[in-house]
Design an enzyme around this catalytic site. Structure first.
Site, short mmCIF file in Angstrom:
data_model
loop_
_atom_site.label_atom_id
_atom_site.label_comp_id
_atom_site.label_asym_id
_atom_site.label_seq_id
_atom_site.Cartn_x
_atom_site.Cartn_y
_atom_site.Cartn_z
NE ARG A 188 -2.29 -4.90 -0.02
CZ ARG A 188 -1.52 -3.94 0.52
NH1 ARG A 188 -2.02 -3.11 1.42
NH2 ARG A 188 -0.26 -3.82 0.15
CD GLU A 202 -7.08 0.40 -1.84
OE1 GLU A 202 -7.39 -0.53 -1.08
OE2 GLU A 202 -5.99 0.97 -1.82
CG HIS A 215 -4.20 1.92 0.92
ND1 HIS A 215 -4.27 0.86 0.06
CD2 HIS A 215 -3.21 1.61 1.79
CE1 HIS A 215 -3.36 -0.06 0.39
NE2 HIS A 215 -2.70 0.39 1.45
#
Ligand code: DGY
Length: 325
Positions: free
Chosen positions: A236, A265, A283
């Protein structure tokens, strides 16, 4: 019962749900807008959602009939699980099915950064491949190097197995150290975080985002790393202080980074995209046809079990919910 599905699911998985329930499904790629999520849950018993949906107290208030929240994905920091528990709602995720895909991608980033794969591709496309020469475009060897794994859960262990094939020395730092037999099988030695940062040639992150892991890697930790080391993050974004990482990369305090996730993000920290010593992916950890299909099936099965009132197979708060009864 009525179900809101906030992601595009394969048609056959959606029909698994639609066979038993009335489905309102969002059939587009950009994240479902907040107001549509709030409107959508109003009359629903089931919610199948994902990382781009923030499931907080407001959503729970707006969905008084919710019986199950089934997350499409293993990470669940976007869901206020404690608030769901207070309302008696089971929350599920999709562990296990994305382990190999994510470990493969972490390894792709290790190889891509060390061997300058993306930079090389850019050079060739720019017409700058004019001749071969012994000292041109040198990268770093991966085989035989030391891999430091932070978080040796399912994905961390799968990365360790891949590293063994490259003859790497494996050190790790984990909340729960492996049982000695498992550590032996993986040939992985538990070390304190500082030792890992000082010794690893590649530091790879495989931990969930929690208040304790936010900014686990900041300027102090980056200073401890070797100037020849690489940081790989497929976990993350907020686990790394991205501004501190950009500064470290600009100063060439570490040699490079491979990132699949970002602190804010999909935004990038200023300066990150200008650097040649980073590989940046959108991602993609679990993004294979096989894995995304398995995640969809698993999320649907969790949802269906919750709607039936059965214990959902991958429930994050089942024990807590039982304790409330
Ligand atoms: C996961 O499953 O957590 C992926 O990162 C997508 O959310």
């Amino acid at each position: 019962m009525k179900v809101l599905v906030t992601v595009r699911l394969p048609a056959e998985v959606l029909s698994l749900i639609a066979r038993e329930h009335q489905v309102e499904s969002y059939d587009a790629d950009p994240p479902l807008e907040r107001h549509k999520l709030l409107q959508g849950v109003a009359d629903k018993e089931g919610l199948l959602c994902t990382i781009t949906d923030r499931i907080d107290s407001e959503v729970l208030e707006r969905g008084p009939a919710l019986k199950i929240i089934a997350n499409y994905g293993v990470g669940f920091e976007h869901i206020e699980v404690a608030a769901a528990t207070r309302k008696g709602i089971p929350v599920t995720n999709t562990p296990g099915v994305l382990t190999d895909a994510t470990a493969d991608l972490a390894f792709a980033l290790i190889l891509a950064t060390a061997r300058r794969v993306v930079e090389g591709d850019r050079r060739v496309r720019a017409g700058q491949f004019q001749y071969w020469a012994p000292l041109l475009f040198l990268g770093q060897e991966v085989s035989g190097k030391t891999l430091g794994i932070i978080g040796l859960g399912r994905i961390g262990q799968a990365v360790a197995r891949r590293a063994a094939g490259f003859g790497m020395k494996i050190i790790y730092h984990s909340r729960t150290p492996l049982a000695p037999a498992a550590g032996q099988e993986l040939q992985a030695a538990a070390v304190p975080l500082e030792t890992l940062l000082r010794e690893a040639d590649f530091v790879t992150l495989h931990i969930p985002l929690t208040p304790q892991t936010r900014h686990l890697i900041g300027s102090r930790e980056l200073e401890l790393m070797k100037p020849t080391a690489y940081l790989i993050n497929t976990s993350r974004g907020p686990v790394v202080d991205e501004a501190a990482l950009v500064a470290a990369l600009q100063r060439e305090q570490i040699r490079g980074a491979g990132l699949d996730v970002y602190e804010r993000e999909p935004q990038l920290a200023p300066g990150l995209a200008d650097l040649d010593n980073v590989v940046l992916l959108p991602h993609l950890g679990s993004a294979t046809v096989e894995t995304r299909t398995r995640m969809a099936v698993m999320a649907a099965e969790n949802l269906l079990a919750g709607l039936r009132g059965d214990p959902p197979p991958n429930c994050l708060n089942w024990t807590e919910l039982q304790g409330k009864k």
